[in-house]
Write an enzyme that holds these catalytic residues in place. Sequence first.
Site, short mmCIF file in Angstrom:
data_model
loop_
_atom_site.label_atom_id
_atom_site.label_comp_id
_atom_site.label_asym_id
_atom_site.label_seq_id
_atom_site.Cartn_x
_atom_site.Cartn_y
_atom_site.Cartn_z
N HIS A 61 1.95 2.25 7.64
CA HIS A 61 0.57 2.61 7.95
C HIS A 61 0.46 4.02 8.53
O HIS A 61 -0.55 4.69 8.33
CB HIS A 61 -0.04 1.61 8.94
CG HIS A 61 -0.53 0.36 8.27
ND1 HIS A 61 0.21 -0.80 8.20
CD2 HIS A 61 -1.68 0.08 7.62
CE1 HIS A 61 -0.47 -1.72 7.56
NE2 HIS A 61 -1.62 -1.23 7.20
N ASN A 113 -5.27 -8.02 2.60
CA ASN A 113 -4.50 -7.06 1.80
C ASN A 113 -3.31 -7.77 1.15
O ASN A 113 -2.15 -7.42 1.35
CB ASN A 113 -4.04 -5.90 2.68
CG ASN A 113 -3.86 -4.62 1.87
OD1 ASN A 113 -3.94 -4.63 0.63
ND2 ASN A 113 -3.60 -3.52 2.55
#
Length: 456
Positions: free
Chosen positions: A354, A321
């Site tokens: 997250h 990512n």
Amino acid sequence: MNFDDFVYLVFLIFSILFGQFYRQIENDDKKKKIGALVGFLIIFVVSNLHILHILITILVNALIILYIDKRFCHIISFIFSFSYLIFFRLTAYFDIPYPPSHTNLIQMILTLKLVGLAYEVNTGIKNARTQETDKSSEVLKLDIKDIFYYSFNYIGVLTGPYFKYKTFLEHLHRPFYKYDNPKKAAMEKVFPWIPIFSSIFLLTEYCWPIEYTQTEEFKTRSFLYRYWYIWPTFLNFRMRIYIGLLLSEVVCIMGGMGVYPVFCKSRPGHGPTENLDQLDEICKAESDLKITQYDYETVHSINFYGTELEPTLRQGMKNWNMTVQYWLATCIYKRFPNKQYRTFATMFVSGVWHGVHSGYYISVGMIPFGLIVEDIWVEILLSDEFYVPQKLGYIIMLFLKMQFFSYAALAFSLKDVTKIIHYYNLVYHWMIFFTIFMFRFGRYLVERKRKYLRNK
């Protein structure tokens, strides 16, 4: 595949197909309006009235960026955006219906984009005051409409990747998208990798579902089987992420976002890093534009070769990512005032971003400790002075890296602390004791090595 994954896939495919029309729009004003309208419709379809969260986040950040002192706007934007992100995930405690999972994805990437925009504004003003000439961080001229166009553009609105406001502007005003070969670039991302990753994902999902770890039958399995189970579940986790990130890159490619000449040496998230004057010049010469090679490194999210084959946690994370890694490095790691704790601060912000699930903090919180132990064993296994055969050292480090990642990723996937502790109890928290042993034994070997070198 669950329903949320199906919806996610449908909108990715729609965005890929729509990109063929979007990149043909030559009028900049029309292009940004159509891109924002399509993005708004995607958000509304998956969010319904929960789109209010998105609107509030954009509007408040726009006011912060436009009207707060530019020396502090990035700090205020960060505090507000992450505070609202936490509130957004705790709305049930305030008798407000919890938003759909896809709205959570939208809110996540939007938080990075708006806080990142505030940092861009702050950096541009700072460079102007110190008379630095950094073409990659010029003073941005913004109004509220620009911020809405950037926030709502359909490219990456649901899935990412993160791209800077400057990248968004240049995809509108630079002519590179007219001369690249998007279909070739997209096919290189899709084939053969998407079919391979999809097959592995479906196989592991069927044969080794993560829910099995919570069953009574799982308890009766041998210790080795229970511990080994982290390997196929982590494989399933990686395949799911690989598919999503690769398709997200294809959305950018088909929409003409993040395309630059190869000679600019673009980096994920950041964009061009070299030959910026030449970048300006080439835009004036159509003959040069036609023969120039282009790439999409600016929106390159995942390097699965590096993730799978690099032998250390540190290198593996750098390839995972990558545009979000760039944001974390630029906005948190490099700006955190205390160097001693900036790794922990970066991991904490990553955990908050997250989600509020305890599993995210448990998983991300393990990483700094893993890095401490890893640094010791890099000196032992990947250093010539220890006379460990290079290939053997590489294999051992790669195994240890994947073992640690697999153990930590299980907490990320299970999310709930009760489920996580239930599984870790079944394997007697083996990784904790193993890590402590590796730390102590590694320190002993390093001390012996240094003593030997001093006496040599």
